[in-house]
Design an enzyme around this catalytic site. Sequence first.
Site, mmCIF file in Angstrom:
data_model
loop_
_atom_site.group_PDB
_atom_site.id
_atom_site.type_symbol
_atom_site.label_atom_id
_atom_site.label_comp_id
_atom_site.label_asym_id
_atom_site.label_seq_id
_atom_site.Cartn_x
_atom_site.Cartn_y
_atom_site.Cartn_z
ATOM 1 N N GLU A 45 -12.605 10.359 -45.126
ATOM 2 C CA GLU A 45 -13.323 10.663 -46.236
ATOM 3 C C GLU A 45 -13.921 9.654 -46.592
ATOM 4 O O GLU A 45 -14.526 8.857 -45.734
ATOM 5 C CB GLU A 45 -12.308 10.168 -47.454
ATOM 6 C CG GLU A 45 -10.942 11.665 -47.742
ATOM 7 C CD GLU A 45 -10.499 11.893 -48.917
ATOM 8 O OE1 GLU A 45 -10.738 10.932 -49.794
ATOM 9 O OE2 GLU A 45 -10.144 12.820 -49.381
ATOM 10 N N GLU A 69 -9.173 18.927 -39.303
ATOM 11 C CA GLU A 69 -8.831 19.731 -38.770
ATOM 12 C C GLU A 69 -9.958 20.193 -37.672
ATOM 13 O O GLU A 69 -10.686 20.110 -36.085
ATOM 14 C CB GLU A 69 -8.807 21.611 -38.696
ATOM 15 C CG GLU A 69 -7.582 21.478 -39.540
ATOM 16 C CD GLU A 69 -7.688 20.799 -41.302
ATOM 17 O OE1 GLU A 69 -8.619 20.540 -41.488
ATOM 18 O OE2 GLU A 69 -7.117 22.109 -42.442
ATOM 19 N N CYS A 126 -13.754 24.327 -41.855
ATOM 20 C CA CYS A 126 -12.706 24.366 -40.594
ATOM 21 C C CYS A 126 -12.458 25.538 -40.653
ATOM 22 O O CYS A 126 -12.432 25.965 -39.171
ATOM 23 C CB CYS A 126 -11.546 23.737 -40.720
ATOM 24 S SG CYS A 126 -11.637 21.541 -41.608
ATOM 25 N N ASN A 174 -7.940 13.567 -41.748
ATOM 26 C CA ASN A 174 -8.982 13.865 -42.475
ATOM 27 C C ASN A 174 -9.755 12.280 -42.959
ATOM 28 O O ASN A 174 -8.756 11.795 -43.242
ATOM 29 C CB ASN A 174 -8.850 14.638 -43.948
ATOM 30 C CG ASN A 174 -7.798 13.522 -44.471
ATOM 31 O OD1 ASN A 174 -6.689 13.538 -44.275
ATOM 32 N ND2 ASN A 174 -7.794 13.411 -45.704
ATOM 33 N N CYS A 220 -9.413 24.538 -44.666
ATOM 34 C CA CYS A 220 -10.626 25.372 -45.881
ATOM 35 C C CYS A 220 -11.262 25.767 -44.945
ATOM 36 O O CYS A 220 -11.376 25.910 -44.199
ATOM 37 C CB CYS A 220 -11.241 24.164 -46.158
ATOM 38 S SG CYS A 220 -12.668 23.348 -44.702
ATOM 39 N N CYS A 239 -12.710 16.790 -42.767
ATOM 40 C CA CYS A 239 -11.411 17.627 -42.753
ATOM 41 C C CYS A 239 -10.564 17.497 -41.194
ATOM 42 O O CYS A 239 -11.471 16.890 -40.456
ATOM 43 C CB CYS A 239 -11.023 19.203 -43.375
ATOM 44 S SG CYS A 239 -11.749 19.628 -44.281
HETATM 45 N N1 THU Z 1 -8.998 18.510 -46.140
HETATM 46 C C1 THU Z 1 -8.401 18.312 -45.112
HETATM 47 O O1 THU Z 1 -8.493 17.500 -43.925
HETATM 48 N N2 THU Z 1 -7.793 19.338 -44.420
HETATM 49 C C2 THU Z 1 -7.344 21.004 -45.022
HETATM 50 O O2 THU Z 1 -7.561 21.769 -44.623
HETATM 51 C C3 THU Z 1 -7.946 20.466 -46.576
HETATM 52 C C4 THU Z 1 -8.367 19.809 -46.926
HETATM 53 C C5 THU Z 1 -8.626 17.218 -46.721
HETATM 54 C C6 THU Z 1 -10.719 17.289 -46.761
HETATM 55 C C7 THU Z 1 -9.751 15.885 -47.819
HETATM 56 O O3 THU Z 1 -9.867 14.818 -47.489
HETATM 57 C C8 THU Z 1 -8.835 16.404 -48.965
HETATM 58 O O4 THU Z 1 -8.010 16.381 -48.377
HETATM 59 C C9 THU Z 1 -8.805 16.920 -50.126
HETATM 60 O O5 THU Z 1 -9.791 17.983 -49.853
#
Ligand code: THU
Length: 128
Positions: free
Chosen positions: A43, A54, A88, A41, A85, A52
């Site tokens: 941010e 994925e 994704c 991920n 999520c 994310c």
């Molecule tokens: N996140 C992911 O990278 N993948 C997931 O399956 C769930 C959420 C990340 C997004 C964000 O950077 C952090 O987790 C919190 O939501």
Amino acid sequence: MSDSLVLAATQARENAHAPFSKFRVGAAVEDETGRIHTGCNVENATYGLTVCAERVAIFKAISEGARRFTRVAVVADTGTLTPPCGACRQILWEFCGDVEVVMANLQGKTESVRLGSLFPRAFDASFL
Ligand code: THU
């Protein structure tokens, strides 16, 4: 940990850029040739531009020319295994269809499910 896809996702998680949530996620997708593409991920200070793990993994794979995928792995440090999520799930469905999704944590707990069970009645190109 014996599953190389989970291992790759676990290693990718180390590169997570998650200064805001501190929630680090790694992902890996295996293409039909056996090649593994990873993501973490990433941010952003605006929050909404966060991507994310994925989606990073699948977009990297697509940009490298991969088109057919056999498995996806998602790794996070949670007792209850972290699923992809909603956004994704939509993106994974577009490129992977009803693929096997392996969720795992850092303690070696894993669970495999089909994307179709996480994302039933998907909207996709078949409607267009
Ligand atoms: N996140 C992911 O990278 N993948 C997931 O399956 C769930 C959420 C990340 C997004 C964000 O950077 C952090 O987790 C919190 O939501």
